[in-house]
Design a protein around this motif. Structure first.
Motif, PDB file in Angstrom:
ATOM      1  N   MET B 329       0.828  -1.210   0.000  1.00 57.05           N
ATOM      2  CA  MET B 329       0.000   0.000   0.000  1.00 57.05           C
ATOM      3  C   MET B 329       0.859   1.256   0.000  1.00 57.05           C
ATOM      4  O   MET B 329       0.471   2.276  -0.556  1.00 57.05           O
ATOM      5  N   PRO B 406      -4.804   1.595 -12.290  1.00 53.67           N
ATOM      6  CA  PRO B 406      -6.093   2.043 -12.815  1.00 53.67           C
ATOM      7  C   PRO B 406      -6.104   3.527 -13.188  1.00 53.67           C
ATOM      8  O   PRO B 406      -5.339   4.321 -12.637  1.00 53.67           O
ATOM      9  N   THR B 407      -6.983   3.872 -14.107  1.00 54.60           N
ATOM     10  CA  THR B 407      -7.157   5.265 -14.501  1.00 54.60           C
ATOM     11  C   THR B 407      -8.137   5.933 -13.548  1.00 54.60           C
ATOM     12  O   THR B 407      -9.214   5.401 -13.275  1.00 54.60           O
ATOM     13  N   ASP B 593     -18.687  -1.742  -3.948  1.00 56.87           N
ATOM     14  CA  ASP B 593     -17.352  -1.349  -4.374  1.00 56.87           C
ATOM     15  C   ASP B 593     -17.435   0.089  -4.869  1.00 56.87           C
ATOM     16  O   ASP B 593     -18.339   0.803  -4.487  1.00 56.87           O
TER      17      ASP B 593
ATOM     18  N   ALA C  52      -9.382  -3.763 -10.684  1.00 55.32           N
ATOM     19  CA  ALA C  52      -9.893  -2.434 -11.038  1.00 55.32           C
ATOM     20  C   ALA C  52     -10.434  -2.504 -12.463  1.00 55.32           C
ATOM     21  O   ALA C  52      -9.734  -2.936 -13.374  1.00 55.32           O
ATOM     22  N   ASP C  54     -12.106  -0.187 -15.295  1.00 54.69           N
ATOM     23  CA  ASP C  54     -12.345   1.196 -15.712  1.00 54.69           C
ATOM     24  C   ASP C  54     -12.197   2.173 -14.540  1.00 54.69           C
ATOM     25  O   ASP C  54     -13.029   3.063 -14.332  1.00 54.69           O
ATOM     26  N   GLY C  55     -11.159   1.968 -13.772  1.00 50.14           N
ATOM     27  CA  GLY C  55     -10.827   2.916 -12.718  1.00 50.14           C
ATOM     28  C   GLY C  55     -11.527   2.684 -11.400  1.00 50.14           C
ATOM     29  O   GLY C  55     -11.267   3.390 -10.426  1.00 50.14           O
ATOM     30  N   GLU C  56     -12.419   1.690 -11.337  1.00 44.96           N
ATOM     31  CA  GLU C  56     -13.106   1.415 -10.072  1.00 44.96           C
ATOM     32  C   GLU C  56     -12.632   0.084  -9.525  1.00 44.96           C
ATOM     33  O   GLU C  56     -12.587  -0.918 -10.246  1.00 44.96           O
ATOM     34  N   VAL C  57     -12.288   0.077  -8.228  1.00 45.05           N
ATOM     35  CA  VAL C  57     -11.680  -1.107  -7.638  1.00 45.05           C
ATOM     36  C   VAL C  57     -12.758  -2.026  -7.070  1.00 45.05           C
ATOM     37  O   VAL C  57     -13.614  -1.593  -6.301  1.00 45.05           O
ATOM     38  N   PHE C  58     -12.709  -3.287  -7.452  1.00 39.51           N
ATOM     39  CA  PHE C  58     -13.636  -4.290  -6.946  1.00 39.51           C
ATOM     40  C   PHE C  58     -12.852  -5.341  -6.179  1.00 39.51           C
ATOM     41  O   PHE C  58     -11.847  -5.848  -6.657  1.00 39.51           O
ATOM     42  N   LYS C  59     -13.335  -5.638  -4.992  1.00 39.08           N
ATOM     43  CA  LYS C  59     -12.631  -6.582  -4.114  1.00 39.08           C
ATOM     44  C   LYS C  59     -13.408  -7.887  -4.102  1.00 39.08           C
ATOM     45  O   LYS C  59     -14.580  -7.900  -3.727  1.00 39.08           O
ATOM     46  N   ALA C  61     -15.067  -9.623  -6.080  1.00 41.07           N
ATOM     47  CA  ALA C  61     -16.433  -9.544  -6.607  1.00 41.07           C
ATOM     48  C   ALA C  61     -16.501 -10.318  -7.914  1.00 41.07           C
ATOM     49  O   ALA C  61     -16.180  -9.801  -8.964  1.00 41.07           O
ATOM     50  N   GLU C  71     -10.797  -1.257 -19.165  1.00 45.92           N
ATOM     51  CA  GLU C  71      -9.445  -1.224 -18.618  1.00 45.92           C
ATOM     52  C   GLU C  71      -9.464  -2.100 -17.366  1.00 45.92           C
ATOM     53  O   GLU C  71     -10.195  -1.824 -16.417  1.00 45.92           O
ATOM     54  N   VAL C  73      -7.218  -3.909 -14.347  1.00 51.66           N
ATOM     55  CA  VAL C  73      -5.932  -3.909 -13.658  1.00 51.66           C
ATOM     56  C   VAL C  73      -6.020  -4.839 -12.457  1.00 51.66           C
ATOM     57  O   VAL C  73      -6.914  -4.692 -11.614  1.00 51.66           O
ATOM     58  N   MET C  75      -4.944  -6.016  -8.917  1.00 54.54           N
ATOM     59  CA  MET C  75      -4.375  -5.320  -7.750  1.00 54.54           C
ATOM     60  C   MET C  75      -4.380  -6.255  -6.541  1.00 54.54           C
ATOM     61  O   MET C  75      -5.226  -7.131  -6.439  1.00 54.54           O
ATOM     62  N   PRO C  76      -3.445  -6.046  -5.597  1.00 51.24           N
ATOM     63  CA  PRO C  76      -3.473  -6.867  -4.381  1.00 51.24           C
ATOM     64  C   PRO C  76      -4.694  -6.509  -3.529  1.00 51.24           C
ATOM     65  O   PRO C  76      -5.267  -5.432  -3.678  1.00 51.24           O
ATOM     66  N   LEU C  77      -5.048  -7.426  -2.627  1.00 49.83           N
ATOM     67  CA  LEU C  77      -6.083  -7.115  -1.634  1.00 49.83           C
ATOM     68  C   LEU C  77      -5.476  -6.165  -0.617  1.00 49.83           C
ATOM     69  O   LEU C  77      -4.371  -6.366  -0.140  1.00 49.83           O
ATOM     70  N   MET C  78      -6.220  -5.152  -0.280  1.00 44.26           N
ATOM     71  CA  MET C  78      -5.666  -4.146   0.632  1.00 44.26           C
ATOM     72  C   MET C  78      -6.449  -4.122   1.945  1.00 44.26           C
ATOM     73  O   MET C  78      -7.585  -4.574   2.001  1.00 44.26           O
TER      74      MET C  78
END
Lengths: 160, 743, 81
Positions: B329, B406-407, B593, C52, C54-59, C61, C71, C73, C75-78
């Motif tokens: 992080m 991400p953008t 989310d 992520a 389109d710029g929104e992060v989903f955990k 899901a 788009e 991406v 990402m690690p779980l935070m």
């Protein structure tokens, strides 16, 4: 080890209790008398969460032995409101959002009242130094200082 | 989403629902409950930084009158999950004490004094082992390794054993970016471990019955998580362990795991009585979660016009005695505030003989951002550029490809920077020995699992149960959102935090997620209740449910065709609920989310005494994009509180270890958090760029504010003292040494 | 095909590619194809990741829709404080 018998006055009521020789006033208040408004944040007099007054003097109840309050008058946060009417300090801390978690709040209130009893018109600096013994980790103190100043003004009869 | 929606309740500042209890001393925190026949527990802790436990003799303690149970690691069974096993072994050392303060045994007795006496009768034989408490030392090949074979697969083969996690984020080609820069600065920074410093020590009351059912009352940021961990450790079904969250006296991430709860449960099971266990402040410091310390290399290239050409961060975090994954992080946050073509951030998580780290407000971000922002400030000064202009030039904005991938959607960093530049604070004159600092900051904010249950009472009032402990006034913000959605006054709603047996699973209160995620669940629960009320009204009128609609707290016929009926208010529908189909309720369980990221900018003026090196904070202003402030007072409170925690981190707070590996300042006297007389007022400017992922535009707001202060105060101190410092905290001796070195 | 951006330290499992193309029209389907095509990613995905879109992060899901031009991406779980 035999216990010590203590007669004292707490928030205006005559109270008797038995305590161990090394038992703190804080432990007596909380564990024996059900007055859990004073909190133990450190046990070493650094945080002020256990603030009460003994004969009008502001103390950390974690540094006072239960046996020491024989014949004294103790006030705690539980004695601050008048029935269901909050003390102006309580009301202004509430309205001023001066608490987040609220663990330091009883100590802050007791300490602030002890100051205003002696000095009804403290400067911001005087207030900040007086409350320097009451740690708050949530608020950054801003709203606490503002709320106490507002309450003090109201108690002096000034219009806010 | 309608961003121009006019709100009736949101944005007002009502008194919080739990307020009167908290100003009268009636609110019940972790240590404020008592049970009949309750025992008092104490934990014996290792005085060694690293030692094999050769033997523990508890017989004398057990023989002491009034002692009802003594436990050691032998009283805990096996658990399958590695993560839970580590948590269990952090609560009670398993064969090896891994840090000063690590629990090795515990007792439960009829009084505090008997429990204390019993601790002294426990005989532990230790064989001390070599220890390491510094991150750079722990990464050396010859450092004593805390746990063999626990490196995550991300760690490159051959890396020394205390390195447990590695990560690497970014895009572009940083070497090409540095080659194109007019100036490249590379610096190494160090920051100390700090403690969350909540005023309420960890406290719990456990009651395990002989039938295996148990109740646990505790101060926690997530009682479902406590249930999950404790049920696994105790070998219980989750349904049989009811966990109730007390009022929580501060957490800041430090109460997102367990430290004492399994110990209290094990003692209660063994003694067959309720057991209360409360940490002392000394124990809080020695054995509950500080955050990571860090050692960091930052390299940034800039052109003379202020454009950043590339940035590379190497972050080495020290996180204590068990494997963890937190540096990611920091690595993701380090450059998140900037729109960079070439960026890379690498991170290493490292074990040492210190208490296992746990989250602290925006975990991992403040130190990384401190280091990056400090170099950007230095580069701006190098080119004689305005530090805010440089940041605006490079700032992340909508459409920026973030440094972690991400953008970005709509964000408010540029708005915050512009507000800071235009603020009178920025142009106010400075006095002698004073300096001004500025820094940006960033935090992700999260969504996650939530459950909300809402009952519409027959008198037109509403009870709402949610599963997330209220750590800073969220019952107020949740009640406000329910009032807004239902169109009834705030005062008609009461929100409580349910125990684990009364409402569905909810993730931990962390990541600035509660107002966002519980808010969405509340809105959806209210929508469900409104749909039911529409049905009841339609039935009452004898028309189709499609012919009614909910407007402003009442059901209306959709038009003349539906029939001429006076609207039915929530209260009117509720009053007849018993005759129209029974109680009316709404609930929502989900995992929202789209929590919007948030950015902040802090401005600070400090004065440094050239004779003593003592720093005074003279003026402080926080600018932060919060999306939509539900209760502005509590939003300001988050901004102020975060800023002051950051000030403490910058100036005073640090874990100090001796050569012997023992913590030297385990108390508030020597670990000095900011006090009222250290500070000025903390001014706040709320920026509202709505989060497109929330119906009201809400972003998390709790964590971002601890990120900018480190570099902002750092820059202000450097400007005031005319020196450069690369280490936190900037305590007077360090500042004096820098001033003397300059002479 | 969906283009998924892989963070740096995972690129050793994707033949050093910073983004890879896989099939799938939900988070779960994309993660499953990732794990199948690049088995080195499987334990990371099993441990838990965010995605992520389109710029929104989903955990975690699974059923979030993903379109071919999204788009995406990894990402690690935070965790937070």
């Amino acid at each position: 080890m035999s216990k010590i018998h203590v007669s004292t006055e707490i928030n205006g009521d005559q109270v008797e209790f038995l305590c161990e020789t090394d038992e703190t006033l804080l432990d007596v208040l909380r564990d024996q008398l059900g007055l859990t408004g004073a909190k133990e944040g450190c046990g070493t007099g650094d945080c002020g969460a256990c603030s009460v007054t003994v004969d009008g003097r502001l103390v950390c109840s974690c540094l006072v032995l239960g046996a020491e309050v024989e014949g004294s008058a103790v006030t705690t946060i539980e004695g601050m409101a008048d029935g269901d009417a909050l003390h102006p300090l309580q009301r202004h801390l509430l309205e001023g959002a001066a608490l987040q978690c609220g663990i330091c709040t009883p100590g802050v209130l007791v300490a602030a009242k002890a100051l205003l009893d002696k000095n009804p018109d403290p400067s911001e600096e005087e207030l900040r130094y007086w409350l320097a013994g009451n740690l708050c980790r949530c608020t950054g103190y801003d709203k606490i200082i503002r709320s106490v100043m507002t309450a003090a003004a109201e108690m002096r009869g000034e219009k806010s | 989403m309608n961003v121009k929606r006019k709100f009736k309740v949101l944005g007002t500042r009502p008194v919080r629902p739990d307020g009167v209890e908290k100003v009268t001393g009636k609110a019940l925190f972790g240590a404020d409950t008592y049970a009949t026949g309750m025992l008092h527990a104490r934990i014996l802790r290792s005085p060694h930084a690293h030692a094999r436990i050769v033997s523990i003799d508890t017989s004398a303690a057990e023989a002491l009158a009034g002692v009802k149970a003594v436990i050691t690691s032998a009283d805990f069974g096996e658990v399958d999950s590695e993560m839970t096993r580590d948590t269990m072994h952090n609560c009670m050392a398993n064969g090896v004490a891994l840090y000063d303060g690590h629990a090795v045994a515990a007792v439960a007795a009829i009084s505090k004094s008997v429990a204390a006496a019993a601790l002294k009768l426990i005989k532990v034989e230790y064989e001390t082992l070599p220890h390491v408490t510094d991150v750079d030392a722990a990464m050396q090949p010859d450092a004593p390794v805390l746990h063999a074979n626990r490196q995550h697969r991300s760690v490159v083969a051959g890396t020394p054993g205390n390195v447990v996690y590695y990560c690497d984020f970014g895009h572009g080609d940083v070497d090409a970016g540095f080659a194109a820069a007019d100036k490249v600065i590379e610096r190494t920074f160090k920051t100390a471990a700090t403690h969350q410093g909540y005023i309420e020590p960890h406290a719990c009351l456990a009651n395990v019955g002989s039938d295996g059912k148990a109740d646990l009352w505790c101060s926690t940021q997530g009682h479902y998580n406590v249930r999950l961990i404790c049920a696994e450790i105790m070998g219980m079904d989750e349904s049989q362990l009811r966990v109730t969250a007390s009022e929580i006296g501060g957490g800041f991430g430090g109460k997102t795991t367990v430290f004492i709860e399994p110990v209290a449960l094990a003692l209660s099971r063994k003694a067959g009585k309720p057991v209360k266990l409360v940490m002392s402040r000394d124990e809080v410091f020695r054995a509950s979660g500080p955050t990571m310390s860090a050692s960091m290399d930052i390299k940034i290239g800039m052109n003379a016009d202020g454009k950043i050409t590339a940035g590379h961060a190497k972050l080495r975090y020290q996180g204590g005695a068990f494997p963890y994954q937190m540096v990611m992080m920091g690595a993701m946050s380090a450059f998140a505030t900037y729109d960079l073509e070439h960026v890379r951030a690498e991170g290493w998580d490292v074990m040492t003989n210190r208490p296992k780290m746990i989250s602290y407000r925006a975990p991992g971000a403040p130190m990384a951002v401190y280091a990056v922002e400090s170099v950007i400030g230095e580069l701006a000064a190098e080119f004689d550029l305005d530090p805010i202009d440089v940041r605006i030039l490079n700032a992340s904005r909508e459409g920026t490809k973030s440094s972690y991938g991400p953008t970005f959607k709509a964000i408010g960093l540029v708005e915050s920077l512009e507000a800071a530049k235009a603020h009178p604070h920025y142009s106010a004159p400075l006095g002698a020995n004073q300096g001004r600092g500025v820094s940006c900051g960033f935090w992700f904010n999260f969504g996650g699992q939530v459950s909300v249950s809402m009952a519409i009472n027959a008198d037109g009032t509403v009870n709402l149960i949610e599963g997330n402990p209220d750590i800073g006034g969220s019952r107020a913000s949740i009640s406000m959102m329910a009032a807004e959605e239902l169109g009834i006054p705030y005062e008609k709603i009461k929100t409580i935090i349910g125990d684990t047996a009364s409402v569905g699973f909810s993730d931990v209160t962390d990541g600035s997620r509660v107002t966002f995620a519980v808010g969405i669940a509340t809105i959806n629960a209210a929508k469900a209740a409104k749909a039911e009320m529409c049905k009841r009204a339609a039935k009452t009128w004898g028309i189709d449910v499609d012919a009614v609609e909910w407007i402003d707290g009442a059901v209306h016929p959709t038009g003349h065709n539906a029939g001429e009926f006076p609207p039915l208010s929530l209260a009117e529908i509720a009053a007849n609920s018993g005759r129209t189909g029974g109680p009316i309720a709404g609930h929502h369980e989900g995992a929202p989310d789209k929590a919007g990221v948030s950015f902040g900018v802090h401005l600070v003026d400090t004065e440094v005494d050239p004779e003593t090196g003592f720093t005074t904070v003279k003026r402080y202003t926080v600018f932060q994009d919060v999306g939509k402030a539900i209760h502005p007072s509590y939003v300001e409170g988050q901004m102020q509180g975060g800023a002051v925690q950051g000030i403490g981190w910058a100036l005073n707070e640090e874990y100090i270890y001796g050569e012997d590996g023992r913590l030297q300042n385990a108390g508030f006297l020597d670990y000095r958090i900011p006090v009222a007389s250290d500070l000025p007022m903390i001014d706040t400017v709320i920026i509202e760029v709505p989060n497109p992922g929330h119906p009201f535009g809400v972003r998390g707001c709790g964590e971002t504010a601890i990120v900018p202060p480190l570099a902002a105060v750092g820059a202000a101190v450097c400007a005031a003292a005319g020196v450069r410092l690369f280490e936190l905290p900037m305590s007077p001796p360090k500042i004096m040494a820098a001033i003397d070195a300059k002479k | 095909m969906v283009e998924v951006v892989i963070w740096g330290s995972l690129r050793r499992y994707t033949d050093d590619q910073s983004s890879v193309s896989v099939t799938g029209n939900t988070t779960k389907a994309v993660l499953d194809s990732l794990a199948k095509t690049y088995p080195g990613l499987a334990p990371i995905i099993e441990q838990g990741v965010s995605v992520a879109i389109d710029g929104e992060v989903f955990k975690d899901a699974w059923f979030t829709p993903i379109s071919d031009n999204s788009e995406v991406v990894l990402m690690p779980l935070m965790v937070g404080g």
